[in-house]
Design an enzyme around this catalytic site. Structure first.
Site, PDB file in Angstrom:
ATOM      1  N   PRO A   1     -13.119  29.312 -59.002  1.00 45.29           N
ATOM      2  CA  PRO A   1     -13.875  28.382 -57.918  1.00 45.29           C
ATOM      3  C   PRO A   1     -12.957  27.293 -57.205  1.00 45.29           C
ATOM      4  CG  PRO A   1     -14.381  28.356 -60.166  1.00 45.29           C
ATOM      5  CD  PRO A   1     -13.095  29.190 -59.869  1.00 45.29           C
ATOM      6  N   CYS A   2     -13.124  28.065 -55.554  1.00 46.02           N
ATOM      7  CA  CYS A   2     -12.938  27.171 -54.540  1.00 46.02           C
ATOM      8  C   CYS A   2     -12.331  25.622 -54.642  1.00 46.02           C
ATOM      9  CB  CYS A   2     -12.739  27.676 -53.549  1.00 46.02           C
ATOM     10  SG  CYS A   2     -14.716  27.689 -52.804  1.00 46.02           S
ATOM     11  N   GLN A   3     -14.144  24.997 -55.200  1.00 40.44           N
ATOM     12  CA  GLN A   3     -14.349  23.258 -54.634  1.00 40.44           C
ATOM     13  C   GLN A   3     -13.088  22.842 -54.392  1.00 40.44           C
ATOM     14  OE1 GLN A   3     -16.211  25.356 -56.327  1.00 40.44           O
ATOM     15  NE2 GLN A   3     -18.109  25.426 -56.351  1.00 40.44           N
ATOM     16  N   ALA A   4     -12.271  23.297 -55.598  1.00 39.65           N
ATOM     17  CA  ALA A   4     -11.219  22.476 -55.689  1.00 39.65           C
ATOM     18  C   ALA A   4      -9.778  22.339 -54.829  1.00 39.65           C
ATOM     19  CB  ALA A   4     -10.545  22.955 -57.176  1.00 39.65           C
ATOM     20  N   TYR A   5      -9.757  22.913 -54.524  1.00 39.16           N
ATOM     21  CA  TYR A   5      -8.997  23.439 -52.841  1.00 39.16           C
ATOM     22  C   TYR A   5      -9.652  23.396 -51.173  1.00 39.16           C
ATOM     23  CZ  TYR A   5      -6.681  25.925 -57.194  1.00 39.16           C
ATOM     24  OH  TYR A   5      -5.877  26.602 -58.191  1.00 39.16           O
TER      25      TYR A   5
END
Length: 416
Positions: A125-129
């Site tokens: 999941p890309c939210q952290a980046y």
């Protein structure tokens, strides 16, 4: 070993609604299993697997019956071998759950008649980046930052010939580059060479500006490499995505196309086929005040090709006191451009950033319109509430981009 006469197998991690998988399946690859934590997305994957199966045995009409609501989802799933549905593994990936997940994958491999996996797909999941995510909270301690280590575990266990790791461009600078450095080093330590590029989906047949890091790795003992992707030279505009969809009022849903299929983008890409049933062409409700703003935004674009700024909205329509930042809260999906602006999961919150270009309709785009922007075919059915489906679509990899990557890699596999 040549696999030119054999299907190329793949495992889909962090699968979401299956955008990557859809592209690889469309290029002739064989899915072994999908791993996804979200229940609605898992049901979407199961429904798509049902479509694949029924189509393969000449019973696509039964899937069509489901789309027409003649049979229930349970009745649809009863038509499909349980082993196929069980290959969708609805689990949260963690150190604790990976042994169970691997056991399920091994069972899927046995059922599907293979003893190896050629390719692993997926990106955590890309939210952290993401740049937006970083602006909202401190990244330290977010468990999503290190989900790539679970990807490493799958690489170690199945030693695929190649892998495709997808993520947002923000990964390049997240943690001052430390996360990307750790990811690259981790793959190399496990015996893989790799290369990454930022690809824009609009260069590969998707009518959307959507940039993503596509990192591809291959075993050091193989002859694989980063593929040469051919950019499309076709010239279409976003209007091609909307022309055959009936007009909607906010909150309305329609089930029949307004125009027959013509020779154009939809036909060439396979997004719509003559036998398709229209689903999810439903628009959210919009406040009349917001619709007034939408009309201003549409007129501004149509007249001057300019985006409406929040400071240009009459005071009686403005609801936010902040008039110095986030001035582009309202944005039209410009149908006269070759690519729409990036569609993201925030569309599940409100539709202000995705306004339909038709002044008469003055609404946010429908679910099906969002799916088409992402290049999902019309026979792709999403499970869950409207909000859940918007999230699935916004987080997905465009299938057409995935198919381009798959076809380029297939040349290498078949030439082994």
């Amino acid at each position: 070993m040549s696999i030119s006469n054999k299907e190329i197998t793949y495992l889909d991690l962090f699968a979401g609604a299956g955008g990557l998988s859809e592209g690889f399946f469309g290029a002739g690859y064989k899915p072994i299993a999908h791993v996804e934590m979200n229940r609605d997305a898992c049901n979407t994957l199961k429904t798509r697997e049902s479509f694949y199966y029924l189509n393969s045995v000449g019973e696509k009409y039964k899937y069509t019956d489901y789309l027409k609501e003649k049979i229930s989802r349970k009745e649809l799933y009863d038509l499909v071998p349980k082993s196929i549905l069980q290959s969708v593994i609805c689990e949260t990936m963690s150190d604790e759950t990976m042994p169970v997940i691997f056991k399920r994958i091994d069972e899927a491999m046995e059922t599907r008649g293979t003893d190896h996996i050629d390719l692993i797909l997926g990106g955590p999941p890309c939210q952290a980046y993401s740049m937006v995510g970083r602006s909202r909270k401190n990244m330290d301690g977010d468990p999503r930052n290190t989900l790539y280590k679970l990807y490493f575990q799958a690489i170690e266990k199945y030693t695929p010939a190649m892998f495709v790791f997808e993520n947002v461009p923000g990964l390049l600078t997240a943690g001052n580059g430390t996360y990307l450095k750790a990811i690259l080093a981790g793959f190399r330590e496990r015996g893989y060479e790799l290369e990454y590029h930022i690809l824009n989906a609009s260069d590969y047949g998707v009518l959307q500006n959507r940039k993503r890091i596509i990192l591809i790795g291959w075993r050091k003992d193989s002859k694989h490499k980063y593929p040469q992707l051919t950019k499309t030279k076709d010239q279409y505009t976003v209007s091609e995505l909307f022309y055959d969809l009936p007009e909607l009022k906010p909150g309305e849903q329609k089930y029949f196309y307004s125009h027959t299929l013509k020779n154009g983008y939809l036909l060439k890409t396979g997004i719509r086929k003559k036998s398709d049933v229209l689903t999810w062409h439903v628009a959210r409700t919009n406040l009349e005040r917001d619709r007034d703003i939408y009309r201003l935004a549409i007129k501004s674009w149509k007249k001057n090709h300019s985006r409406l700024k929040y400071t240009e909205i009459p005071k009686e329509l403005a609801t936010h006191s902040n008039r110095t930042s986030f001035l582009d809260r309202f944005k039209v999906v410009a149908d006269d451009l070759p690519a729409a602006h990036t569609l993201v999961a925030h569309i599940s919150k409100d539709g202000h950033y995705y306004i339909h270009p038709d002044l008469k309709q003055a609404r946010s785009i429908s679910v099906r319109e969002a799916a088409r922007i992402q290049s999902f075919p019309d026979d792709f059915y999403f499970e869950g509430s409207r909000t859940a489906v918007f999230i699935q679509i916004g987080n997905a990899v465009p299938p057409l981009l995935a198919k381009n990557i798959a076809e380029a890699l297939k040349v290498q596999f078949e030439g082994e």
